[in-house]
Design a protein around this motif. Structure first.
Motif, short mmCIF file in Angstrom:
data_model
loop_
_atom_site.label_atom_id
_atom_site.label_comp_id
_atom_site.label_asym_id
_atom_site.label_seq_id
_atom_site.Cartn_x
_atom_site.Cartn_y
_atom_site.Cartn_z
N ARG A 147 4.18 0.84 2.00
CA ARG A 147 3.06 0.47 1.14
C ARG A 147 2.70 -0.99 1.30
O ARG A 147 1.53 -1.37 1.25
N THR A 165 0.63 -1.27 4.30
CA THR A 165 -0.72 -0.77 4.02
C THR A 165 -1.54 -1.80 3.27
O THR A 165 -2.71 -2.05 3.59
N TRP A 179 -5.01 -3.61 4.70
CA TRP A 179 -6.33 -3.37 4.11
C TRP A 179 -6.83 -4.51 3.25
O TRP A 179 -8.04 -4.58 2.97
#
Length: 1437
Positions: free
Chosen positions: A997, A1000, A1004
């Motif tokens: 996570r 991620t 982003w």
């Protein structure tokens, strides 16, 4: 068809491989793989396995003309981004790994070469393009937008070849190009900052290299240039471009060359033979004799030495020269790879060794054609009706040459090469080809009809009713090579009329537009190969116009209904204008006038009137239309360029693949080339299929008897939109079909009417055609192909025996539909990749690509959940649709205790790792009931694919779902797909754990847009808003929103937006970043459990860095920026760019509700709550009109999401909700006192959403009474504002809002219309409903436990357990008090106080402390204090 719906293509290739006349090649190192472009516009992806072995993996459709060049489009080795360009100016950016089109555009010029130029020090790059235009275009590699041009100031001309020389200095790299006239030009690629204007060349020098084919640089010694022309090749000095050596071609024609190393070159010719030369010492910079021949005549230069010749692999007859490419340093196993592709679709590989002197020859290491790959498969790739087309004497079945799908009946009409037409149930015939089962063993299955009248192959089919409702539903038209057009009644099998008016093969059948004259409206337009066009009247059964004077092939048919003109455009650029009523030729024009006439027809009749965009029309016709529209775009070019063989079916036309079919299954026939048989692509629309299943279920539950009659059931396949209006007509039609089948198909159901001995077979009466239930058959075919067989034997057995699914007998070729209906289709041998067949057994379709995995998992989970909510949803024939107990669909309730956005997957407890699951609800039947077993099967199927798949599959071959694709479906318009996407995304985020996570978030976060605080909360002065977080986008945030909305629903962006500076992919990433970071923040960034579960607090390791309040400054701002983006999307006023009920706004609403505890410190809570209340104001009206089985309207969906978000916010932070709403109520009450603001007060969102506020308070009182009691006075303020005073006076508080009367510290006296409320700080608030005023009295030192009015209203008793006092207050009975002047004087006084022993709660817990004791008046003067344990204390005033 791509739209926002979830559409999965599945392809039946047939025995014959598609034509693939290779026109260009590209080697992609990661993989590794080879990409080949062909003359018909497709791209083929070939995998290279160790050995090397070649295996074709996929065919990419999207271009409509020949591919001219391919180039990589990313500097990263991990991304397989490739750009392709075609003759018609189309450019596509592909993610080859997924087969997904990322970006596409169309320029008015043809590229013949593209080179990728990475921007130094960055991940971005530029594409340098040259072709049939006099400059080099510099494009952005991500957006395909032209940034600027490298122009020629001296002798501008088309560029033949180009290369980039890396600079040894700081001024920038050098672009060297050769024009068609042999002039060498040089540009410097300097810094791009501030430069978006065109740049002129630095140098221009004639080198007399006409017809230059390639120019290349030696990578290891960038001092020499190899220039290959048709008649000779030369080596030039890269310093001053002087000739070092030259070789003439003799009789052969050179086509390209590259450096092997500084002293060796490889050159190839158009025959496909390659020659390796050793360069003389005068060409080597390291040699002492370097440049000694400069200045000499060409014939006096020292020639290179030929050391090797590589012969062409297969000496088969080729229709065009083979394409050769040399790729150096890209593969470790084969550093020097020579690849050649030819017109028969063959790919050949040679590995050139390092030490050429030690090798006598260069052997061929691999060679494979597409047809050989097809032939090597066992069983052979299936065609759509192979089982009905087998001829004993021939190895291959009859070829299908044209086909049309009739979705209302689920029938496929196939025209074959022998002139026969077969009508067959589409799902049944697909099951025979793909799935195991007893149906595959039956001879002549499925039941079908054969129409025979044509003498030659069928060239086109048309079902006109599907294009326009004015035609009779039973009409079917066929055109053949025998020049005839036949009108059939396909329901009865009768031939109505045969038209013989053409002198050549019928190429096309078209439907005239609706605006034509009544006579022409009943006609069909046919186009033939003898250049004639005819109007055939179906009503009069004759030809009313034969236009046959055209000298060249017809390429465009246009309509001018207002003038009654039929306009025919020919290949030579001439245009013929015919009068439709008289059949006379009005005029024939050429040149620009012809182009203007065609353009005028385009403006008069919208493109949709061309009758070619319908999925039922043969793709050959669909192709033509885009090309016809292209006439407008190329009007300024030479007229010859219009003649590009537009009638021939080229690549799949992206503007005419079915974009939004109203049916769950749509079948489209494709042809790679006009000489190929049809390839059939089955498009499964998951949303439409779910809709059909639910609407069937809803109609069956309303009318149980209908489940016994197949006719109404069949009519249920009419789904979205206006199709529902045709239900009655469809039912009548089905009745006709049923009757005609009974009458006409008694002995002639099968194609094989006679046995081999010639005797007519007598048919078993039981084998009449089955009444198929089309949505269920479609779901059965689809789920059987999607399910991951072989992972769980018990589940497989359950699927086969209980659910009625069937196991595939071969690897199913799926595809992926992406932007603009670009499409990739897996070739039949893709399962035999580098790891062998074991890869297919372990990963199946989940090892192809991440995008395909995402689509497949979303489809199977959403369909399994849908079927789980239906009664007896099994595919077994005997059990389907029985009189079983109907389980209502799990439509989310308004109760916030069931989070609406969270999928209602009921995982069985038997699945490891999922823990115990609650027992089935009362509505469900007992576990022994067959309905329960069926539902449990669907539940296990959903659980396997949602949660357990990654653990069961080989992690090396499994391709996990793409987070961004799931994020974009977080609020999909289809509830079942939405729930599947949310479940999958959360499961994937949990599987990634904290490190994943974190990656991620880091990946982003850069795409998160920066919004400034544009919405000012009431009461906040503009000066107090910090100006630090202003938007860096000069266009403003609103412009960005449009792109986010366009992106989030995966729609194509309108043409007007293509010129926007940000690329589609960037806009897509901005929207995705908001959603992904919002989901991670909401689900993993803070404690989301309700306060009563606080004991189960999440440990800090579960909170990703960046979303906790304890993070560093940078991380803190990440949560803040995510919150700002979500708030902006919620509060931005509706506009054309951000509609009121758009998907992105709904996503923001949902995520604000889910993660309110995370976003609360960064948001204006008051503005957010008012924004949500505004959306909820009409919720009852929108949600009350929901029809089960139909999708929610956007307004209802937004209201539903806002209502759910409000409930989540209120239960997550009750004090914040209550105090914020109370503050707004006080502000509105104060404004209401001002006469000037009366008008706006009644229309405010607070006033319009009173019912919604009461609903949320009711939820809070039920779920979290302790928090409500803490702020009971504020709650009562809100209730007093929301309830109508007159209604309370008439009915009483108990009837108007019973929830609040549950509390012992609230009492209502009807006669005086007063409410007493005990507060936590010891005071009592006294409300008068008549005046709306409130008076506070202080009498206790701790929270009030109970209050009660005496029966006559004279006394009020109050009790506080904390200070153990019971007080009696005398209420005023004076005249002033009775007319409501409570505040005129202190009217209450404490008349008595009693000391009471404290009451101890029976057990610890917040709920028990609320019910410690209550006050009960037995008479006007006597009161009982009743404790929770039943003890009573009696008092008297």
């Amino acid at each position: 068809m791509a739209g926002s719906s979830l559409v999965l293509p599945m392809v039946l290739w047939g025995h014959q491989a598609p034509s693939h006349c290779i026109s260009c090649l590209l080697l992609l190192p990661p993989g590794p793989s080879v990409l080949s472009g062909c003359q018909d516009g497709q791209l083929c992806l070939w995998d290279l396995a160790p050995g090397p072995q070649i295996q074709p993996r996929a065919l990419l459709f999207g271009h409509s003309s020949s591919i001219t060049c391919l180039a990589k489009a990313s500097a990263s080795q991990d991304l397989q981004y490739v750009v392709s360009a075609s003759e018609s100016g189309e450019m596509c950016l592909w993610d080859v790994d997924d087969g997904r089109c990322i970006e596409f555009t169309k320029l008015a010029c043809t590229h013949t070469g593209i080179q990728f130029y990475p921007i130094p020090g960055g991940s971005q790059g530029r594409l340098l393009c040259h072709g049939h235009y006099p400059e080099i275009l510099v494009l952005d590699a991500a957006s395909l937008e032209v940034l600027y041009s490298l122009v020629s100031k001296i002798a501008p001309d088309w560029i033949s070849a180009m290369t980039i020389l890396p600079s040894q200095r700081t001024q920038g790299d050098t672009v060297v190009a050769v024009s068609v006239t042999g002039i060498l030009k040089v540009w410097i690629m300097g810094s791009e900052e501030g430069r978006m204007q065109d740049a002129g060349e630095e140098e221009s020098k004639p080198i007399h290299c006409q017809q230059c084919r390639s120019i290349s640089l030696c990578p290891s010694a960038p001092h020499s240039l190899l220039v290959v022309c048709s008649q000779y090749w030369r080596v030039l000095d890269a310093g001053d471009y002087s000739v070092l050596c030259s070789v003439s071609s003799g009789k052969q024609v050179w086509s390209g060359g590259e450096f092997l190393d500084p002293d060796t070159v490889i050159v190839w010719n158009e025959d496909g033979n390659c020659f390796i030369y050793k360069l003389p010492a005068s060409c080597l910079p390291a040699s002492a004799s370097f440049r000694i021949d400069v200045g000499k005549a060409m014939e006096n230069l020292i020639p290179p030495t030929l050391i090797h010749v590589v012969q062409r692999a297969e000496h088969e007859l080729l229709i065009c020269p083979p394409v050769t490419g040399f790729f150096s340093g890209l593969l470790e196993s084969h550093p020097n790879l020579l690849i050649q592709g030819n017109s028969s679709g063959r790919l050949s590989l040679w590995s050139i060794p390092e030490n050429l002197d030690q090798h006598e020859g260069i052997p061929l290491v691999a060679s494979l054609s597409l047809q050989e790959a097809f032939d090597s498969l066992s069983p052979h790739p299936a065609g759509i009706i192979d089982q009905l087309s087998c001829i004993p004497a021939f190895p291959d079945p009859l070829r299908v040459t044209s086909s049309v799908y009739i979705p209302i009946h689920g029938s496929l009409v196939c025209g074959r090469e022998d002139g026969s037409i077969v009508i067959v149930p589409a799902t049944q015939t697909a099951m025979v080809q793909l799935l195991q089962g007893e149906h595959a063993l039956r001879r002549g299955w499925p039941p079908h009809r054969t129409l025979r009248a044509h003498r030659h192959r069928i060239t086109c089919l048309l079902y006109p009713h599907q294009v326009s409702q004015r035609f009779h539903p039973s009409f079917l038209l066929s055109g053949s090579r025998d020049s005839s057009v036949i009108l059939w009644d396909w329901i009865s099998g009768e031939r109505k009329q045969q038209f013989r008016v053409h002198g050549g093969e019928v190429r096309q059948l078209l439907v005239p537009p609706e605006t034509c004259s009544p006579r022409v409206q009943q006609c069909i337009c046919s186009v033939a190969s003898d250049h004639s066009v005819a109007l055939l009247s179906l009503r009069e059964r004759k030809c009313i116009l034969l236009a046959s004077r055209h000298l060249f092939p017809v390429q465009a048919i246009k309509w001018r209904p207002a003038d009654d003109f039929l306009v025919v455009g020919c290949e030579d650029g001439s245009v013929y204008v015919w009068q439709m009523d008289t059949g006379a030729l009005d005029r024939c024009v050429m040149g620009l006038t012809a182009v203007e006439i065609l353009n005028a027809c385009d403006e008069a009749v919208p493109a949709s009137m061309d009758a070619l965009s319908h999925p039922a029309v043969n793709l050959k016709q669909a192709m033509t239309r885009r090309s016809l529209a292209a006439l407008k775009n190329v009007a300024h070019q030479k007229l010859q360029t219009l003649a590009t063989n537009l009638l021939a079916p080229e690549a799949a036309d992206k503007s005419h693949l079915p974009k939004s079919p109203p049916n769950s299954l749509s079948i489209q026939s494709l042809k790679a080339n006009s000489s190929d048989p049809d390839i059939h692509v089955l498009f499964f629309d998951v949303e439409a299929l779910i809709l059909q299943l639910l609407s069937d279920e809803a109609s069956r539950s309303r009318n149980p008897s209908s489940s016994q009659d197949p006719i109404p059931k069949a009519s249920g396949i009419l789904d979205k939109g206006p199709s529902f209006l045709a239900a009655n007509r469809a039912a009548v039609l089905f009745q006709q079909v049923k009757e005609s089948i009974k009458e006409n198909l008694k002995e002639h159901l099968l194609d094989e009417d006679e046995d081999e001995d010639g005797s007519v077979r007598s048919r078993d009466p039981k084998s009449k055609p089955l009444e198929s239930h089309i949505p269920m058959d479609t779901a059965r075919l689809f789920l059987s192909c999607l399910h991951a067989w072989g992972l769980d034997p018990n589940l497989d057995r359950l699927c086969l025996e209980r659910l009625g699914m069937l196991r595939p007998h071969c690897a199913v070729s799926f595809g992926l539909l992406s932007r603009g209906a670009h499409m990739s289709l897996m070739l039949p041998g893709y399962a035999r990749n580098s790891i062998g067949n074991t890869a297919w057994k372990t990963s199946g379709t989940y090892g192809i690509s991440r995008a395909v995995t995402t689509q497949h998992l979303l489809s199977i989970i959403s369909l399994a959940n849908t079927l789980m909510g239906m009664s007896e949803a099994t595919f077994l024939m005997g059990q389907r649709g029985g009189t079983s107990h109907w389980i209502p669909l799990e439509f989310p309730k308004d109760d916030p205790g069931i989070p609406i956005g969270i999928p209602t997957l009921s995982f069985p407890s038997g699945i490891p790792g999922l823990g115990n699951v609650a027992a089935p609800s009362d509505a469900a039947p007992a576990p022994s009931h067959p309905s329960f077993l069926v539902n449990e099967g669907w539940s296990q199927l959903a659980a396997l694919h949602c949660v357990m798949l990654p653990d069961l599959l080989d992690p090396i071959t499994f391709r996990p779902p793409l987070l961004e694709m799931l994020a974009r479906r977080w609020q999909d318009r289809c509830l079942e797909v939405r729930e599947a996407a949310q479940a999958l995304l959360l499961a994937e985020l949990r599987r990634m754990e904290q490190d994943g996570r974190k990656e991620t978030i880091d990946a982003w976060a850069p795409y998160l847009p920066q919004y400034m605080d544009t919405v000012i909360s009431p009461g906040v002065t503009p000066e107090s808003i910090p100006m630090g977080s202003t938007s860096p986008d000069p266009i403003g945030s609103e412009a960005r929103i449009q792109e986010e909305e366009q992106e989030l629903v995966d729609d194509d962006i309108p043409a007007g937006l293509l010129s926007h500076p940000k690329s589609y992919e960037e806009r897509r990433k901005q929207a995705t970043a908001i959603v992904l970071l919002g989901v991670i923040g909401a689900e993993f960034g803070a404690e989301l459990e309700p306060p009563k579960l606080h004991s189960r607090s999440r440990n800090s390791s579960q909170i990703p860095e960046g979303f906790g309040l304890t993070g560093s400054g940078a991380n803190y701002s990440l949560a803040r920026h995510t919150c700002k983006a979500l708030t902006f999307l919620l509060l931005q006023p509706p506009s054309a760019r951000l509609p009121a009920h758009s998907t992105i706004r709904r996503t923001a609403i949902d995520l604000i509700g889910r993660g309110f505890t995370v976003w609360e410190p960064h948001m204006d809570v008051s503005a957010v709550l008012l924004g949500l209340l505004e959306l909820c104001a009409e919720a009852d009206r929108h949600l009350g009109s929901i029809v089960p089985g139909l999708p929610l309207s956007p307004a209802a969906d937004s209201a539903r999401s806002a209502r759910h978000a409000l409930a989540l916010i209120a239960t997550a932070r009750p004090p914040a909700f209550i105090t914020t709403i109370a503050k707004e109520v006080h502000r509105h009450t104060a404004l209401a006192a001002n006469a000037q603001s009366q008008q706006s007060i009644h229309t405010s969102s607070l006033a319009r959403a009173k019912g919604e506020i009461l609903r949320v308070l009711e939820i809070l009182i039920e779920k979290m009474p302790t928090d409500v009691v803490e702020l009971l006075v504020e709650v009562m303020d809100i209730i007093m504002y929301c309830l109508e005073g007159s209604l309370v006076k008439k009915k009483g508080l108990q009837e108007c809002f019973p929830a609040i009367c549950r509390f012992y510290m609230v009492s209502y006296y009807e006669r005086s219309h007063r409410i007493a409320v005990g507060a936590r700080h010891g005071s009592v608030a006294l409300y008068d409903i008549r005046t709306g005023k409130c008076q506070t009295i202080h009498g206790h030192k701790g929270p009030i436990t109970a209050v009660a009015f005496a029966p006559d209203g004279r006394y009020l008793a109050t009790y506080s357990n904390t200070d153990s006092h019971l007080c009696f207050w005398q209420m005023n009975t004076s005249l002033l008090g009775s007319i409501g002047m409570l505040n005129s004087a202190p009217q209450l006084r404490c008349v008595k106080t009693f000391q009471v022993p404290p009451v101890h709660p029976g057990s610890p817990g917040s709920q028990n402390s609320l019910r410690l004791a209550r006050l009960i008046w037995t008479s006007n003067r006597n009161v009982i204090l009743m404790a929770h344990d039943g003890k009573e204390h009696r008092f008297m005033v």
